[in-house]
Write a protein that holds these residues in place. Structure first.
Motif, mmCIF file in Angstrom:
data_model
loop_
_atom_site.group_PDB
_atom_site.id
_atom_site.type_symbol
_atom_site.label_atom_id
_atom_site.label_comp_id
_atom_site.label_asym_id
_atom_site.label_seq_id
_atom_site.Cartn_x
_atom_site.Cartn_y
_atom_site.Cartn_z
ATOM 1 N N ALA A 129 0.826 -1.208 0.000
ATOM 2 C CA ALA A 129 0.000 0.000 0.000
ATOM 3 C C ALA A 129 0.865 1.265 0.000
ATOM 4 O O ALA A 129 0.488 2.280 -0.584
ATOM 5 C CB ALA A 129 -0.935 -0.003 1.196
ATOM 6 N N ALA A 130 2.018 1.209 0.645
ATOM 7 C CA ALA A 130 2.919 2.362 0.710
ATOM 8 C C ALA A 130 3.863 2.433 -0.495
ATOM 9 O O ALA A 130 4.678 3.347 -0.593
ATOM 10 C CB ALA A 130 3.735 2.320 2.001
ATOM 11 N N GLU A 131 3.738 1.449 -1.379
ATOM 12 C CA GLU A 131 4.532 1.385 -2.602
ATOM 13 C C GLU A 131 6.039 1.309 -2.320
ATOM 14 O O GLU A 131 6.854 1.979 -2.960
ATOM 15 C CB GLU A 131 4.214 2.559 -3.519
ATOM 16 N N THR A 165 16.312 4.134 8.261
ATOM 17 C CA THR A 165 15.553 5.348 8.502
ATOM 18 C C THR A 165 14.926 5.760 7.173
ATOM 19 O O THR A 165 15.653 6.034 6.211
ATOM 20 C CB THR A 165 16.466 6.473 9.024
ATOM 21 N N PRO A 166 13.601 5.771 7.104
ATOM 22 C CA PRO A 166 12.942 6.091 5.837
ATOM 23 C C PRO A 166 12.984 7.586 5.526
ATOM 24 O O PRO A 166 13.125 8.410 6.434
ATOM 25 C CB PRO A 166 11.499 5.629 6.070
ATOM 26 N N SER A 167 12.852 7.900 4.266
ATOM 27 C CA SER A 167 12.753 9.299 3.858
ATOM 28 C C SER A 167 11.408 9.853 4.313
ATOM 29 O O SER A 167 10.490 9.094 4.655
ATOM 30 C CB SER A 167 12.856 9.405 2.331
ATOM 31 N N LEU A 168 11.276 11.155 4.296
ATOM 32 C CA LEU A 168 10.011 11.788 4.666
ATOM 33 C C LEU A 168 8.888 11.324 3.732
ATOM 34 O O LEU A 168 7.762 11.078 4.176
ATOM 35 C CB LEU A 168 10.147 13.310 4.626
ATOM 36 N N LYS A 169 9.212 11.152 2.464
ATOM 37 C CA LYS A 169 8.223 10.686 1.487
ATOM 38 C C LYS A 169 7.696 9.301 1.869
ATOM 39 O O LYS A 169 6.495 9.045 1.823
ATOM 40 C CB LYS A 169 8.861 10.644 0.094
ATOM 41 N N VAL A 170 8.591 8.411 2.280
ATOM 42 C CA VAL A 170 8.199 7.055 2.677
ATOM 43 C C VAL A 170 7.417 7.084 3.987
ATOM 44 O O VAL A 170 6.408 6.391 4.131
ATOM 45 C CB VAL A 170 9.424 6.127 2.765
ATOM 46 N N ILE A 171 7.858 7.903 4.948
ATOM 47 C CA ILE A 171 7.123 8.018 6.213
ATOM 48 C C ILE A 171 5.691 8.471 5.946
ATOM 49 O O ILE A 171 4.744 7.954 6.536
ATOM 50 C CB ILE A 171 7.821 8.996 7.182
ATOM 51 N N LYS A 172 5.535 9.426 5.050
ATOM 52 C CA LYS A 172 4.196 9.930 4.718
ATOM 53 C C LYS A 172 3.337 8.820 4.120
ATOM 54 O O LYS A 172 2.174 8.652 4.495
ATOM 55 C CB LYS A 172 4.293 11.108 3.752
ATOM 56 N N LYS A 173 3.900 8.040 3.211
ATOM 57 C CA LYS A 173 3.150 6.939 2.600
ATOM 58 C C LYS A 173 2.754 5.892 3.638
ATOM 59 O O LYS A 173 1.642 5.362 3.617
ATOM 60 C CB LYS A 173 3.974 6.273 1.486
ATOM 61 N N LEU A 184 -1.329 3.523 7.306
ATOM 62 C CA LEU A 184 -1.717 3.139 8.664
ATOM 63 C C LEU A 184 -2.799 4.052 9.251
ATOM 64 O O LEU A 184 -3.077 4.001 10.442
ATOM 65 C CB LEU A 184 -0.474 3.120 9.570
ATOM 66 N N ASN A 185 -3.385 4.887 8.404
ATOM 67 C CA ASN A 185 -4.499 5.748 8.830
ATOM 68 C C ASN A 185 -4.134 6.670 9.985
ATOM 69 O O ASN A 185 -4.883 6.783 10.954
ATOM 70 C CB ASN A 185 -5.697 4.896 9.249
ATOM 71 N N GLU A 224 1.630 11.350 14.679
ATOM 72 C CA GLU A 224 1.189 10.226 15.514
ATOM 73 C C GLU A 224 2.199 9.078 15.487
ATOM 74 O O GLU A 224 2.346 8.362 16.473
ATOM 75 C CB GLU A 224 -0.183 9.731 15.069
ATOM 76 N N LEU A 225 2.885 8.910 14.380
ATOM 77 C CA LEU A 225 3.906 7.864 14.302
ATOM 78 C C LEU A 225 5.158 8.228 15.097
ATOM 79 O O LEU A 225 5.789 7.366 15.690
ATOM 80 C CB LEU A 225 4.326 7.602 12.850
#
Length: 82
Positions: free
Chosen positions: A28-30, A45-53, A58-59, A64-65
């Motif tokens: 779902a997060a591609e 450590t994921p990029s900001l783009k990945v964290i957003k996805k 995760l709704n 919140e994460l």
């Protein structure tokens, strides 16, 4: 609790609440399943783009994460054994 530990705990908790597998979140997060596994286990450590996805999947919000949940007074008392 340190922010990285908190983030990892929040990822796992959100995923379990939604009854999703790592593969389902990754799809779902591609991102690849192996990448998501590394992120959830604190090895990448994921990029900001990945964290957003991931947050969208995760709704929840990125905030919140990344932050500790506020506990109610009742929950705090229960944790202290009152």
């Amino acid at each position: 609790m340190q922010s990285k530990e908190r983030y990892i705990m929040n990822l796992k908790e959100r995923r379990h609440i939604l009854n999703l597998t790592m593969k389902q979140v990754a799809d779902a997060a591609e991102i690849s399943e192996s990448m998501y596994c590394l992120v959830e286990n604190g090895r990448r450590t994921p990029s900001l783009k990945v964290i957003k996805k991931i947050a969208v999947t995760l709704n929840c919000t990125i905030d919140e994460l990344l932050t500790e949940k506020e506990t109610s007074a009742k929950e705090s008392e229960e944790q202290e054994g009152r």
